[in-house]
Every structure is written in structure tokens, then in C-alpha cells.
Scaffold this motif. Structure first.
Motif, PDB file in Angstrom:
ATOM      1  N   ILE A  99      17.461  35.113 -21.367  1.00 28.53           N
ATOM      2  CA  ILE A  99      16.665  36.170 -20.726  1.00 28.53           C
ATOM      3  C   ILE A  99      17.270  36.526 -19.364  1.00 28.53           C
ATOM      4  N   GLN A 100      17.651  35.516 -18.599  1.00 24.38           N
ATOM      5  CA  GLN A 100      18.238  35.754 -17.264  1.00 24.38           C
ATOM      6  C   GLN A 100      19.502  36.593 -17.352  1.00 24.38           C
ATOM      7  N   ILE A 101      20.356  36.267 -18.341  1.00 27.01           N
ATOM      8  CA  ILE A 101      21.613  37.000 -18.487  1.00 27.01           C
ATOM      9  C   ILE A 101      21.325  38.460 -18.849  1.00 27.01           C
TER      10      ILE A 101
ATOM     11  N   ALA B 223       8.818  43.624 -22.954  1.00 28.12           N
ATOM     12  CA  ALA B 223       8.604  43.467 -24.395  1.00 28.12           C
ATOM     13  C   ALA B 223       9.915  43.607 -25.161  1.00 28.12           C
ATOM     14  N   GLN B 224      10.731  44.589 -24.754  1.00 27.09           N
ATOM     15  CA  GLN B 224      12.018  44.773 -25.436  1.00 27.09           C
ATOM     16  C   GLN B 224      12.918  43.547 -25.244  1.00 27.09           C
ATOM     17  N   ILE B 225      12.939  43.015 -24.025  1.00 30.97           N
ATOM     18  CA  ILE B 225      13.816  41.855 -23.769  1.00 30.97           C
ATOM     19  C   ILE B 225      13.327  40.639 -24.556  1.00 30.97           C
ATOM     20  N   ALA B 226      11.997  40.459 -24.613  1.00 30.42           N
ATOM     21  CA  ALA B 226      11.470  39.316 -25.375  1.00 30.42           C
ATOM     22  C   ALA B 226      11.853  39.445 -26.845  1.00 30.42           C
TER      23      ALA B 226
ATOM     24  N   LEU C 261      18.106  37.536 -31.048  1.00 30.24           N
ATOM     25  CA  LEU C 261      19.419  36.916 -30.813  1.00 30.24           C
ATOM     26  C   LEU C 261      19.427  35.434 -31.167  1.00 30.24           C
ATOM     27  N   THR C 262      18.382  34.706 -30.757  1.00 27.05           N
ATOM     28  CA  THR C 262      18.386  33.266 -31.065  1.00 27.05           C
ATOM     29  C   THR C 262      18.297  33.057 -32.576  1.00 27.05           C
TER      30      THR C 262
ATOM     31  N   GLU D 293       6.645  38.139 -23.766  1.00 27.33           N
ATOM     32  CA  GLU D 293       6.692  39.158 -22.728  1.00 27.33           C
ATOM     33  C   GLU D 293       6.383  38.520 -21.358  1.00 27.33           C
ATOM     34  N   LYS D 294       5.432  37.561 -21.381  1.00 25.09           N
ATOM     35  CA  LYS D 294       5.040  36.889 -20.144  1.00 25.09           C
ATOM     36  C   LYS D 294       6.203  36.100 -19.530  1.00 25.09           C
ATOM     37  N   ASP D 295       6.975  35.425 -20.403  1.00 24.03           N
ATOM     38  CA  ASP D 295       8.147  34.672 -19.907  1.00 24.03           C
ATOM     39  C   ASP D 295       9.096  35.613 -19.164  1.00 24.03           C
TER      40      ASP D 295
END
Ligand code: HEC
Ligand code: HEC
Ligand code: HEC
Length: 439
Positions: free
Chosen positions: A377-379, A406-409, A415-416, A429-431
Motif C-alpha cells: 500500500i505504501q509503495i 477503495a481503489q488502492i485497497a 495484487l497479493t 479502505e480503512k488501512d
């Protein structure tokens, strides 16, 4: 009543004894006198300052080197700011004696007895030898340009701003002895141990912390040394010799390559705080010192965590095809399409990256294969920038302005599952919102 009074009296005496012991054990510097303005000594100090990465905390992105002012959040309490350690006599350390400098460096006591917060890694620097402490002093006195700059005041409220209780922490958790050579180990191993435990302070980021924020172990003899920790939203992974949880499966030359360049194709790339440590510190150390660090790191006892394969050993290439090009990212919700629109131009539709590995494979990638998606997520939020002498500048764009939480989550979970560890913790989304707020 008498019984209670006796009890209170006993407690007061006990407290006084403890305070007395603490004051007596507050370590004074063993160094006296001054150091000469000798260019070889100053140069050696400059190298040691690189090994200690003093610049990482004692500079801001736009400021002068070592002029301080970097904001360092202390969870729940407020912010402190790193000190100006240039030789400016008014705002820096220009009129500090060798003994005063050494007391701050190795024992966490500033001028006039002010206790430093352990955000300054003096618990690691305690391992530095007397000679190296002198060389560092020579460099900061004669080799660094003076910068007149006051640093902002800490925002930690009273009574937490009282500094003297830190000395109790020091007595319990901060070593006060320089590194002691182990005669049953090779000179290379000892050099590596000296650097890892001391100046390079790998444990500051990679060793888990205990109840009082102390590192659980300061060397390989303690449990959990380098077994992985979290700092400001980044996971500094387990780098013990465990094959699955740690880096036991890496060869010696893969580890030296990672420290010197930040990238080992099909294994790992260095982003975030590790990317900075590679850029400013490890990529500038001698081949011999990096080899010594790798030799020692590989000897650190394995700590497992139930992982069934190494982070970098997950994943298979994707067969999804590039279906969507030129569609505004903000309206796309299907993660495969976000991937194809935002990432595939560099990491390729199949996730295998470019042939020359400049754009790394996301399959067999320790960040995508990690069981915790924090670093992924950070990257995505912040991208990655790294400069070293040994390779072209490395850059991946940040997506924090193009993609929603939401999109990043959903992209992270795609990806994983697709390229990484399908059993990884699901990102919410919260993360993403929380990590986004940490800047
Ligand atoms: C991980 C961050 C970090 C690193 C790395 C670091 N420092 Fe510090 N240092 C700090 C912080 C934060 C303070 C201020 C602590 C406080 O206010 O109690 C500090 C304080 C100091 C002080 C006391 C200055 C004063 O005015 O009280 C000296 C001297 C110092 N550092 C030298 C160094 C040297 C030399 C190195 C490299 C070998 C180094 N530091 C590396 C964070 C760091
Ligand atoms: C300022 C904090 C910090 C320091 C100091 C630091 N690391 Fe790291 N390290 C990290 C973070 C964060 C990552 C994850 C980076 C990423 O995945 O992009 C990492 C990743 C790594 C990895 C890759 C692990 C994997 O499986 O991907 C290795 C190996 C490593 N560090 C070794 C070291 C060694 C050896 C030292 C000391 C010489 C050190 N680190 C010092 C923060 C740090
Ligand atoms: C413009 C090209 C480009 C784009 C677009 C791009 N990347 Fe990257 N990516 C890179 C480069 C360059 C690196 C760093 C390689 C290195 O460190 O040597 C990288 C590294 C990574 C890493 C490894 C980082 C680490 O610390 O381990 C991951 C994971 C990643 N990218 C995921 C993504 C995702 C997901 C997207 C889409 C949201 C994306 N990238 C878009 C160029 C790109």
C-alpha cells in the motif's frame, strides 16, 4: 495506621535508593581533551557518519545537511525535532567538547545533562569504539559547514516533556559498553557485528519493540533480534536466517547487492525508509564493510513465524490482457483494470516487469508476497525514488492523487492474490486511509 506509615516510609526509601543508583550509573564519557584538525581523521569520521546515517534524521528534505529540524512523531504525545549538529556555536554543537559530544552520541545525555529521547539511537551507538567516537567528533567539528538554524520546539505536553525519567529507561535498556570482539569469530564477522549492532543500527527498524518501546534484543544473543518490526506505517521485515520468515534463502551476494543497490531482481527492492538507508548510507560503504555486514546478518539465529515459504517465492504471471487503455483511472473500480491502466505500462500485463529488471517483476517480489500488505500500500501511495552511485536513478510514480482509498485497497488485494501470497491479510479502505494520513 502505623503499618501503612511504615509501608510508605519503606517505599520512599526504596525510591530514593533507586534514584541514587540511577544517578550514580549515569555514564560519563571516558574521552577527554580535544582532537586535532587532521584530514585523515576527519575523513574517517565522514565515512563513519555515512555508516551511522546521521544525515537521515538530522536533515530535512530541503534543508542543509545536519542542520536538524526533521519532525519525528512520538505516538500519542506530539512531535520532537532532531537537533542541529553542525558546528554553529549558537544553534548547533560548535562549542561542545569531545566529552560532551560523546556523552550525547553513546549515552544519550545532551549538554548540561539534558536527557535525549531515545529517538536518537544512542542505545545502538553505545557500541561505537572510543577511536570512532573521536573521529566522528573531528568530522562534525572540522568537516561539516556550520549552519545557523534554530529548530522548532517539541510539541510534547507537560508532564510527558520532563526528560529526567528517560534515565530509568537508559539504565534498564541502553547498553553502555563499546562492542567487544568475540575471539571465536572471524575478523570479518566481528566487523559486521560491530556495524550492524552499532553505527548501521539495523535493529532500530528491524527488531521488534517491547512494552517500553525498547528493542527486544540488541545483539544476536538476545531473542527476537532483527525479527521484524513496524515503523511509521512501514514493515521492516524479519531479516533473521529463517528460510521462510526471514532471509535465510538469500545468498551472500544477493544480500550485498540489495544493500549496495537496493534491488535484487525476482527477490526484493528497497522502498521507503530502507530505500533511503540504501541511498544515503549502505550504497556508500566499502565492499569489505558490506560483505562483513552480510556475513554477520546471515549468522543471526533464525526466528520463524509459521510462514510456509519465503516472501519472494510467491506468485505466478497473469494472463489478463491489456483491455483498457486511456480510461481515466478515477472511474475504474475493477482492480484488474486499475492494474492494467496504472501499473502494466512498466510492470507489464503479466506482472513480470521488464527484461532488464529496471521495472521489477511483481511475481517473486518480497513486497507483493509479504503476509502483511502494508508496504505494498505504501509503495502504491508514495511510489519509490532511489539514487545510488552504482546504477541509474530509480523512480516509480506515486498514485496517492490518482487512486482513492477503495481503489488502492482493491488493487492491493488483487495484487497479493494474483502475483503474491493468496493467504496475505486483506487490505481494507480503512488501512489505506490510515497509512495515507501518516505522511
Ligand atoms: C533515527 C534518527 C537519528 C539518527 C540516525 C541520528 N540521530 Fe542524533 N538525534 C536524533 C534526535 C531526534 C535528537 C534529539 C533528541 C532530543 O531532543 O531529545 C538527536 C540528538 C543528537 C545530538 C544532541 C544534540 C543536542 O543539541 O542536544 C547529537 C550530538 C547527535 N544527535 C548526534 C548524532 C550523530 C553523530 C549521528 C550519527 C552517527 C546521529 N545523531 C544519528 C535522531 C537521530
Ligand atoms: C530506517 C529503518 C531501516 C534501517 C536502519 C534498516 N532497514 Fe532494512 N528495511 C526497512 C524497511 C522499511 C524495509 C522494507 C522495504 C521495502 O520492502 O520496500 C527493509 C527491508 C530490508 C531487507 C529486505 C527484506 C525483504 O525480504 O524484502 C533487508 C535484507 C534489509 N532491510 C536489511 C537491512 C540491514 C542489513 C540493515 C542494517 C545494515 C537495515 N536493513 C537497516 C527499514 C530499515
Ligand atoms: C513508470 C513506471 C512504473 C509504474 C507506472 C509503476 N511502477 Fe512499480 N516500480 C517501478 C520502478 C522503477 C520500481 C523500483 C525498482 C527498484 O527498486 O529497483 C518499482 C517498484 C515496485 C514495487 C516493489 C517495491 C518494493 O519496495 O519492494 C512494487 C510492489 C510496485 N512497483 C508496484 C506497482 C504498482 C502496484 C503499480 C501501479 C499502481 C506500479 N508499481 C506502477 C516503476 C513503475
Amino acid at each position: 495506621m502505623k503499618k501503612i506509615l511504615t509501608y510508605v516510609f519503606f517505599l520512599v526509601i526504596l525510591a530514593l535508593v533507586v534514584i541514587g543508583v540511577v544517578l550514580l550509573t549515569a555514564k560519563a564519557s571516558p574521552l577527554t581533551g580535544d582532537v586535532p584538525n587532521d584530514s585523515a581523521l576527519v575523513q574517517r569520521g565522514a565515512y563513519l557518519a555515512v555508516a551511522g546515517d546521521c544525515v537521515a534524521c538530522h536533515s530535512t528534505a530541503k534543508g542543509q545537511p545536519f542542520a536538524g529540524g526533521l519532525k519525528m512523531p512520538i505516538p500519542m504525545l506530539g512531535n520532537i525535532y532532531s537537533s542541529n549538529i553542525t558546528p554553529d556555536p549558537k544553534t548547533g554543537i560548535g562549542n561542545w567538547t569531545l566529552a560532551e559530544f560523546d556523552r550525547a552520541l553513546r549515552y544519550g545525555v545532551g549538554k548540561d545533562g539534558k536527557r535525549l529521547y531515545p529517538a536518537m539511537p544512542y542505545a545502538s551507538y553505545a557500541k561505537i569504539t572510543d577511536d570512532d567516537a573521536k573521529a566522528l567528533y573531528a568530522y562534525f567539528k572540522y568537516g561539516v559547514p556550520a549552519v545557523n538554524q534554530d529548530i522548532p520546539k517539541s510539541t510534547i505536553p507537560w508532564p510527558f516533556s520532563i526528560r529526567w525519567p528517560v534515565q530509568f529507561w537508559n539504565v534498564l535498556f541502553a547498553p553502555t559498553k563499546s562492542y567487544e570482539v568475540k575471539t571465536n569469530q572471524s575478523p570479518e564477522w566481528n566487523r559486521g557485528a560491530y556495524l550492524v549492532q552499532g553505527l548501521a543500527h539495523c535493529g532500530t527498524c528491524h527488531t521488534p519493540r517491547g512494552l517500553f518501546m525498547q528493542e527486544k534484543a540488541m545483539d544476536e544473543t538476545g531473542h527476537d533480534f532483527l525479527a521484524g518490526s513496524i515503523l511509521a506505517g512501514w514493515d521492516a521485515p524479519n531479516i533473521t536466517a529463517d528460510t521462510n520468515a526471514g532471509i535465510g534463502g538469500w545468498t551472500h551476494s544477493q544480500l550485498t547487492q540489495y544493500l549496495q543497490t537496493g534491488s535484487v531482481p525476482n527477490i526484493a527492492q528497497a522502498g521507503g525508509p530502507m530505500g533511503e538507508a540504501v541511498e544515503h548510507s549502505f550504497s556508500k560503504l566499502s565492499d569489505a564493510d558490506i560483505a562483513a555486514i552480510a556475513t554477520y546478518i546471515h549468522s543471526v539465529p533464525a526466528i520463524g513465524d509459521g510462514s510456509t515459504r519465503p516472501r519472494y517465492a510467491w506468485g505466478i504471471a497473469s494472463k489478463d490482457d491489456v483491455a483498457l487503455r486511456g480510461v481515466a483511472l478515477k472511474v475504474v473500480s475493477d482492480p484488474a483494470s486499475i492494474y492494467l491502466g496504472a501499473c502494466a505500462s512498466c510492470h507489464q500485463a503479466n506482472g513480470l516487469g521488464s527484461v532488464d529488471h529496471y521495472y521489477p517483476s511483481l511475481v517473486h517480489n518480497s513486497t507483493v508476497g509479504a503476509s502483511n500488505p502494508n508496504n505494498l500500500i505504501q509503495i502504491i501511495l508514495h511510489g519509490l525514488q532511489r539514487k545510488t552511485n552504482t546504477q541509474d536513478d530509480i523512480g516509480m510514480p506515486a498514485f496517492k492523487n490518482d487512486l482513492s482509498d477503495a481503489q488502492i485497497a482493491s488493487l492491493t488485494n488483487y495484487l497479493t492474490k494474483q502475483f503474491g501470497n493468496p493467504n496475505a491479510k486483506q487490505a481494507t479502505e480503512k488501512d489505506v486511509k490510515k497509512l495515507r494520513s501518516l505522511e
